[in-house]
Write a protein that holds these residues in place. Structure first.
Motif, PDB file in Angstrom:
ATOM      1  N   THR A 103       0.818  -1.066   0.003  1.00  0.00           N
ATOM      2  CA  THR A 103       0.047   0.042   0.133  1.00  0.00           C
ATOM      3  C   THR A 103       0.849   1.168  -0.041  1.00  0.00           C
ATOM      4  OG1 THR A 103      -1.730  -1.057   1.193  1.00  0.00           O
ATOM      5  CG2 THR A 103      -1.895   1.027   1.078  1.00  0.00           C
ATOM      6  N   VAL A 104       0.246   2.371  -0.832  1.00  0.00           N
ATOM      7  CA  VAL A 104       0.968   3.428  -0.701  1.00  0.00           C
ATOM      8  C   VAL A 104      -0.013   4.559  -0.305  1.00  0.00           C
ATOM      9  CG1 VAL A 104       0.418   4.132  -3.175  1.00  0.00           C
ATOM     10  CG2 VAL A 104       2.322   5.358  -2.027  1.00  0.00           C
ATOM     11  N   TYR A 105       0.450   5.597   0.544  1.00  0.00           N
ATOM     12  CA  TYR A 105      -0.570   6.520   1.270  1.00  0.00           C
ATOM     13  C   TYR A 105      -0.086   7.931   0.763  1.00  0.00           C
ATOM     14  CZ  TYR A 105      -0.883   2.488   4.324  1.00  0.00           C
ATOM     15  OH  TYR A 105      -1.080   1.303   4.647  1.00  0.00           O
ATOM     16  N   LEU A 106      -1.095   8.875   0.792  1.00  0.00           N
ATOM     17  CA  LEU A 106      -1.004  10.027   0.572  1.00  0.00           C
ATOM     18  C   LEU A 106      -1.945  10.725   1.727  1.00  0.00           C
ATOM     19  CD1 LEU A 106       0.459  12.296  -1.142  1.00  0.00           C
ATOM     20  CD2 LEU A 106      -2.093  12.776  -2.409  1.00  0.00           C
ATOM     21  N   GLU A 107      -0.874  11.292   2.774  1.00  0.00           N
ATOM     22  CA  GLU A 107      -1.483  12.384   3.758  1.00  0.00           C
ATOM     23  C   GLU A 107      -1.437  13.563   3.378  1.00  0.00           C
ATOM     24  OE1 GLU A 107      -2.171  10.703   6.761  1.00  0.00           O
ATOM     25  OE2 GLU A 107      -2.997  12.441   7.414  1.00  0.00           O
ATOM     26  N   MET A 108      -2.796  14.085   3.384  1.00  0.00           N
ATOM     27  CA  MET A 108      -3.187  15.501   2.669  1.00  0.00           C
ATOM     28  C   MET A 108      -3.564  16.219   4.032  1.00  0.00           C
ATOM     29  SD  MET A 108      -4.922  14.741  -0.674  1.00  0.00           S
ATOM     30  CE  MET A 108      -6.278  13.972  -0.013  1.00  0.00           C
ATOM     31  N   ASN A 109      -2.997  17.334   4.472  1.00  0.00           N
ATOM     32  CA  ASN A 109      -3.184  18.384   5.361  1.00  0.00           C
ATOM     33  C   ASN A 109      -3.297  19.898   4.643  1.00  0.00           C
ATOM     34  OD1 ASN A 109      -2.940  16.332   7.582  1.00  0.00           O
ATOM     35  ND2 ASN A 109      -0.767  16.596   7.245  1.00  0.00           N
ATOM     36  N   SER A 110      -3.999  20.537   5.601  1.00  0.00           N
ATOM     37  CA  SER A 110      -4.291  21.943   5.307  1.00  0.00           C
ATOM     38  C   SER A 110      -4.834  21.993   3.794  1.00  0.00           C
ATOM     39  CB  SER A 110      -3.019  22.735   5.300  1.00  0.00           C
ATOM     40  OG  SER A 110      -2.388  22.560   6.626  1.00  0.00           O
ATOM     41  N   LEU A 111      -5.806  21.075   3.788  1.00  0.00           N
ATOM     42  CA  LEU A 111      -6.358  21.315   2.256  1.00  0.00           C
ATOM     43  C   LEU A 111      -6.887  22.506   1.892  1.00  0.00           C
ATOM     44  CD1 LEU A 111      -7.826  17.586   2.491  1.00  0.00           C
ATOM     45  CD2 LEU A 111      -6.362  18.367   0.605  1.00  0.00           C
ATOM     46  N   LYS A 112      -6.878  22.715   0.429  1.00  0.00           N
ATOM     47  CA  LYS A 112      -7.577  23.864  -0.042  1.00  0.00           C
ATOM     48  C   LYS A 112      -8.497  23.489  -1.144  1.00  0.00           C
ATOM     49  CE  LYS A 112      -2.927  25.994   0.351  1.00  0.00           C
ATOM     50  NZ  LYS A 112      -1.839  26.750  -0.344  1.00  0.00           N
ATOM     51  N   PRO A 113      -9.525  24.399  -1.414  1.00  0.00           N
ATOM     52  CA  PRO A 113     -10.530  24.276  -2.460  1.00  0.00           C
ATOM     53  C   PRO A 113      -9.811  23.805  -3.700  1.00  0.00           C
ATOM     54  CG  PRO A 113     -11.238  26.071  -1.212  1.00  0.00           C
ATOM     55  CD  PRO A 113      -9.946  25.763  -0.752  1.00  0.00           C
ATOM     56  N   GLU A 114      -8.565  24.378  -4.162  1.00  0.00           N
ATOM     57  CA  GLU A 114      -7.751  24.027  -5.270  1.00  0.00           C
ATOM     58  C   GLU A 114      -7.381  22.545  -5.247  1.00  0.00           C
ATOM     59  OE1 GLU A 114      -7.518  26.746  -3.388  1.00  0.00           O
ATOM     60  OE2 GLU A 114      -5.360  27.293  -3.410  1.00  0.00           O
ATOM     61  N   ASP A 115      -7.589  21.801  -4.272  1.00  0.00           N
ATOM     62  CA  ASP A 115      -6.988  20.602  -4.337  1.00  0.00           C
ATOM     63  C   ASP A 115      -8.155  19.576  -4.641  1.00  0.00           C
ATOM     64  OD1 ASP A 115      -5.387  21.330  -1.116  1.00  0.00           O
ATOM     65  OD2 ASP A 115      -4.468  21.120  -2.980  1.00  0.00           O
ATOM     66  N   THR A 116      -9.165  20.154  -5.043  1.00  0.00           N
ATOM     67  CA  THR A 116     -10.301  19.266  -5.313  1.00  0.00           C
ATOM     68  C   THR A 116     -10.075  18.803  -6.795  1.00  0.00           C
ATOM     69  OG1 THR A 116     -11.968  20.808  -4.183  1.00  0.00           O
ATOM     70  CG2 THR A 116     -12.972  19.418  -6.102  1.00  0.00           C
ATOM     71  N   ALA A 117      -9.944  17.393  -6.962  1.00  0.00           N
ATOM     72  CA  ALA A 117      -9.775  16.593  -8.092  1.00  0.00           C
ATOM     73  C   ALA A 117     -10.024  15.200  -7.859  1.00  0.00           C
ATOM     74  CB  ALA A 117      -8.431  16.700  -8.304  1.00  0.00           C
ATOM     75  N   VAL A 118      -9.927  14.364  -8.886  1.00  0.00           N
ATOM     76  CA  VAL A 118      -9.829  12.841  -8.548  1.00  0.00           C
ATOM     77  C   VAL A 118      -8.471  12.578  -8.329  1.00  0.00           C
ATOM     78  CG1 VAL A 118     -10.157  10.753  -9.875  1.00  0.00           C
ATOM     79  CG2 VAL A 118     -12.046  12.578 -10.197  1.00  0.00           C
ATOM     80  N   TYR A 119      -8.105  11.821  -7.496  1.00  0.00           N
ATOM     81  CA  TYR A 119      -6.801  11.374  -7.365  1.00  0.00           C
ATOM     82  C   TYR A 119      -6.535   9.838  -7.915  1.00  0.00           C
ATOM     83  CZ  TYR A 119      -5.846  15.965  -4.713  1.00  0.00           C
ATOM     84  OH  TYR A 119      -5.541  17.091  -4.232  1.00  0.00           O
ATOM     85  N   TYR A 120      -5.229   9.815  -8.469  1.00  0.00           N
ATOM     86  CA  TYR A 120      -5.175   8.536  -8.976  1.00  0.00           C
ATOM     87  C   TYR A 120      -3.741   8.300  -8.391  1.00  0.00           C
ATOM     88  CZ  TYR A 120      -8.418   9.669 -12.682  1.00  0.00           C
ATOM     89  OH  TYR A 120      -9.672  10.139 -13.187  1.00  0.00           O
ATOM     90  N   CYS A 121      -3.624   6.945  -8.268  1.00  0.00           N
ATOM     91  CA  CYS A 121      -2.271   6.496  -7.884  1.00  0.00           C
ATOM     92  C   CYS A 121      -1.522   5.744  -8.937  1.00  0.00           C
ATOM     93  CB  CYS A 121      -1.996   5.510  -6.559  1.00  0.00           C
ATOM     94  SG  CYS A 121      -3.009   3.798  -6.565  1.00  0.00           S
ATOM     95  N   ALA A 122      -0.265   5.435  -9.214  1.00  0.00           N
ATOM     96  CA  ALA A 122       0.314   5.091 -10.436  1.00  0.00           C
ATOM     97  C   ALA A 122       1.453   4.211 -10.103  1.00  0.00           C
ATOM     98  CB  ALA A 122       0.716   6.177 -11.471  1.00  0.00           C
ATOM     99  N   ALA A 123       1.789   3.262 -10.897  1.00  0.00           N
ATOM    100  CA  ALA A 123       3.025   2.410 -10.656  1.00  0.00           C
ATOM    101  C   ALA A 123       3.698   2.176 -11.758  1.00  0.00           C
ATOM    102  CB  ALA A 123       2.560   1.059  -9.945  1.00  0.00           C
ATOM    103  N   ASP A 124       5.279   2.300 -11.660  1.00  0.00           N
ATOM    104  CA  ASP A 124       6.057   1.952 -12.716  1.00  0.00           C
ATOM    105  C   ASP A 124       7.222   1.308 -12.186  1.00  0.00           C
ATOM    106  OD1 ASP A 124       8.205   2.509 -15.102  1.00  0.00           O
ATOM    107  OD2 ASP A 124       6.070   2.396 -15.744  1.00  0.00           O
ATOM    108  N   PRO A 125       7.698   0.062 -12.971  1.00  0.00           N
ATOM    109  CA  PRO A 125       8.910  -0.522 -12.163  1.00  0.00           C
ATOM    110  C   PRO A 125      10.192   0.119 -12.717  1.00  0.00           C
ATOM    111  CG  PRO A 125       7.956  -1.745 -14.221  1.00  0.00           C
ATOM    112  CD  PRO A 125       7.085  -0.693 -13.960  1.00  0.00           C
ATOM    113  N   ILE A 126      10.163   1.197 -13.525  1.00  0.00           N
ATOM    114  CA  ILE A 126      11.407   1.841 -14.069  1.00  0.00           C
ATOM    115  C   ILE A 126      11.517   3.298 -13.889  1.00  0.00           C
ATOM    116  CG2 ILE A 126      12.854   2.187 -16.053  1.00  0.00           C
ATOM    117  CD1 ILE A 126      11.874  -0.396 -17.198  1.00  0.00           C
ATOM    118  N   TYR A 127      10.172   3.653 -14.203  1.00  0.00           N
ATOM    119  CA  TYR A 127      10.198   5.368 -14.114  1.00  0.00           C
ATOM    120  C   TYR A 127       9.907   5.920 -12.780  1.00  0.00           C
ATOM    121  CZ  TYR A 127       8.861   9.995 -15.170  1.00  0.00           C
ATOM    122  OH  TYR A 127       8.845  11.491 -15.490  1.00  0.00           O
ATOM    123  N   TYR A 128      10.568   6.766 -12.561  1.00  0.00           N
ATOM    124  CA  TYR A 128      10.441   7.362 -11.234  1.00  0.00           C
ATOM    125  C   TYR A 128      10.481   9.074 -11.387  1.00  0.00           C
ATOM    126  CZ  TYR A 128      11.776   9.628  -6.705  1.00  0.00           C
ATOM    127  OH  TYR A 128      11.749  10.306  -5.317  1.00  0.00           O
ATOM    128  N   GLY A 129       9.370   9.642 -11.317  1.00  0.00           N
ATOM    129  CA  GLY A 129       9.229  11.352 -11.790  1.00  0.00           C
ATOM    130  C   GLY A 129       8.072  11.795 -11.674  1.00  0.00           C
TER     131      GLY A 129
END
Length: 121
Positions: A76-102
């Motif tokens: 599992t990977v987590y994203l802890e989000m604090n001090s949220l702002k209205p501009e943070d509103t979105a659909v959030y996606y996680c992604a994985a890749d065995p080679i690319y880091y960026g």
């Protein structure tokens, strides 16, 4: 191959917090570089954070407010989000890749279905 499933989204007031989770299938989770991205209506998908082993980096817009982490024992990977702002509103996606880091979403091979985060003002 890996399958990803996000959870933890919801509606929160500005200044509040949420923690997103992304559960991955497969026994080789630890080899994947993991990322979080988001997409607001009418906008391109944008980078939020990425993690490789314990090294992480963030978009400037979330630095100091969001924290990415991973638990390889729980796949599992987590994203802890604090001090949220209205501009943070979105659909959030996680992604994985065995080679690319960026921050380029086009380089990630595997994606979850997304979870909606809505921040009210």
């Amino acid at each position: 191959q890996v399958q990803l499933a996000e959870s933890g989204g919801g509606l929160v007031q500005a200044g509040g917090s949420l923690r997103l989770s992304c559960a991955a299938s497969g026994r080789t989770f630890s080899i994947y570089h993991m990322g979080w991205f988001r997409q607001a209506p009418g906008k391109e998908r944008e980078f939020v954070a990425t993690i490789r082993r314990s090294a992480a980096y963030y978009a400037d817009s979330v630095k100091g407010r969001f924290t990415i982490s991973r638990d390889n024992g729980k796949n599992t990977v987590y994203l802890e989000m604090n001090s949220l702002k209205p501009e943070d509103t979105a659909v959030y996606y996680c992604a994985a890749d065995p080679i690319y880091y960026g921050s380029n979403y086009l380089q990630y091979d595997y994606w979850g279905q997304g979870t909606q985060v809505t921040v009210s003002s």
